[in-house]
Design an enzyme around this catalytic site. Structure first.
Site: not given
Ligand SMILES: O=CC(=O)O
Length: 310
Positions: A273, A225
Site C-alpha cells: 500500500h 482498493r
Molecule cells: O489509500 C490511500 C488513500 O485513500 O488515500
C-alpha cells in the site's frame, strides 16, 4: 478560537503538526488551537484517518467538518453517527505519487523489464518492445487520480481508455461508462489499471467473468482498493495465463496475511500500500483551505456525496 482535533494514528502527529501549523499561518488562520485531544463538544474540525480511535461522532456536537487524510473514504462514509460534512483528501503530492507509481509499473510491463532482469546470462537476444502507441491501456475510474494517470499515460502515447460510472469527456482519452462500456473497456485492455473508489457497486467488480473479457496475457495494476478484485478469480486467471501478471498495492486485508497465496504466486507483485500516500506538506494546505472555507461559510472542497459513497 477554532479548535482542530488531529485524530489520525499517533505517529502521524509528528509528521503533520508543523506542516499544519505552517499551513494555517499561511492561510491567515491565526486563531486555531490544534491538538490531539479535546473534549468532543469543543471540537470545530476533525482531521481524520479511518484508523483513528474515533468511531462514534455523536459527541462532536459543534464539529463543522471531518477532514479525511485519505483519498478513500469507504471505511467512514457509511458511519451512521457521522452527520457532519465529510471531505476526502485530494492532495497534489498524492496525485503525483500515484502518477509515478502507475506509469512506472505500466512501463515495467510494457518494456518487459523483468525479462531483461532475469536474463543476464550472456545471451544476446534482440527483443525490441513495441511502442507505447501500440499498447492499449484501460483505467477503471476517472476521478482525480484516474484522470491524472490517464493523462500521464496519454502523454507517453499509450492509447488510453477510461471507464467510470458516469459519462466523462476528457481530451485524448476514450471515455466509456455503463455496463456495455465496461465490456469494451476490458476487452481492449493490454494493461488494466484499477483506480475506482470502493462502493457497493464496485466491490468484486473484477470477477471471473470480467477477467475473462481481457485480452489473453493482460497485465493488471491495482493501486485502488483490494475488494475491487475477487482474489480467487484473479489467482485462477493468473494460473491459466489469462492474466500474465498482477501488481497489487491494496488488499482485502492489510497487511496482507503471510499465508495469502498472492505472496508466493510467481505472477503477482505485492506492494505494501505504497502506490501513493498523502504527503503532509501538500495535504496540510488542503486542510487549511477547507477550514478557511468553513470559517467563511463557503462550500467545502472535495465534499463526499454520502449517497454515492465517495
Ligand atoms: O489509500 C490511500 C488513500 O485513500 O488515500
Amino acid at each position: 478560537m477554532t479548535n482542530v482535533l488531529f485524530a489520525a494514528i499517533s505517529p502521524k502527529w509528528k509528521e503533520y503538526e508543523s506542516p499544519l501549523r505552517d499551513a494555517f499561518a499561511k492561510a491567515g488562520l491565526d486563531d486555531i488551537d490544534l491538538r490531539k485531544d479535546f473534549a468532543p463538544e469543543e471540537v470545530d474540525y476533525i482531521v481524520y484517518a479511518p484508523n483513528s480511535e474515533i468511531q462514534d461522532f455523536t459527541p462532536f456536537t459543534r464539529c463543522k467538518a471531518v477532514l479525511n487524510l485519505w483519498a478513500g473514504v469507504e471505511s467512514v462514509v457509511g458511519n451512521d453517527t457521522l452527520t457532519q460534512p465529510l471531505c476526502r483528501m485530494v492532495d497534489h503530492g498524492l496525485t503525483r505519487g500515484m502518477i509515478e507509481w502507475v506509469t512506472g509499473h505500466a512501463l515495467r510491463h510494457h518494456l518487459d523489464i523483468d525479462y531483461f532482469l532475469n536474463h543476464q546470462d550472456g545471451t544476446w537476444e534482440h527483443r525490441v518492445p513495441p511502442l507505447a502507441r501500440e499498447r492499449p491501456v484501460t483505467i477503471l475510474g476517472l476521478g482525480e487520480l484516474g484522470t491524472a494517470c490517464a493523462k500521464a499515460l496519454t502523454d507517453l502515447e499509450f492509447p488510453v481508455t477510461g471507464w467510470s460510472r458516469s459519462p466523462h469527456d476528457i481530451e485524448g482519452i476514450t471515455c466509456l461508462h455503463g455496463a456495455d462500456g465496461l465490456e469494451t473497456a476490458l476487452s481492449g485492455a493490454q494493461i488494466l489499471i484499477l483506480l475506482l473508489p470502493l462502493t457497493a457497486e464496485t466491490e468484486d467488480l473484477l470477477d471471473a467473468e470480467r477477467l475473462a473479457l481481457l485480452p489473453h496475457g493482460a497485465v493488471l495494476l491495482n493501486p485502488g482498493r483490494g475488494p475491487l478484485i475477487v482474489d480467487e478469480a484473479l489467482i485462477a486467471a493468473l494460473d491459466s495465463g489469462q492474466v500474465a501478471h498482477a501488481t497489487l498495492d491494496v488488499f482485502r486485508a492489510e497487511p496482507l496475511p503471510v499465508e495469502h497465496p498472492f505472496w508466493a504466486h510467481p505472477g503477482v507483485t505485492v506492494c505494501p500500500h505504497i502506490a501513493s500516500a498523502t504527503r503532509a506538506i501538500t495535504a496540510a494546505e488542503v486542510i487549511a483551505e477547507n477550514i478557511k472555507r468553513g470559517e467563511a461559510g463557503q462550500p467545502f472542497l472535495y465534499l463526499v456525496d454520502r449517497e454515492r459513497g465517495y
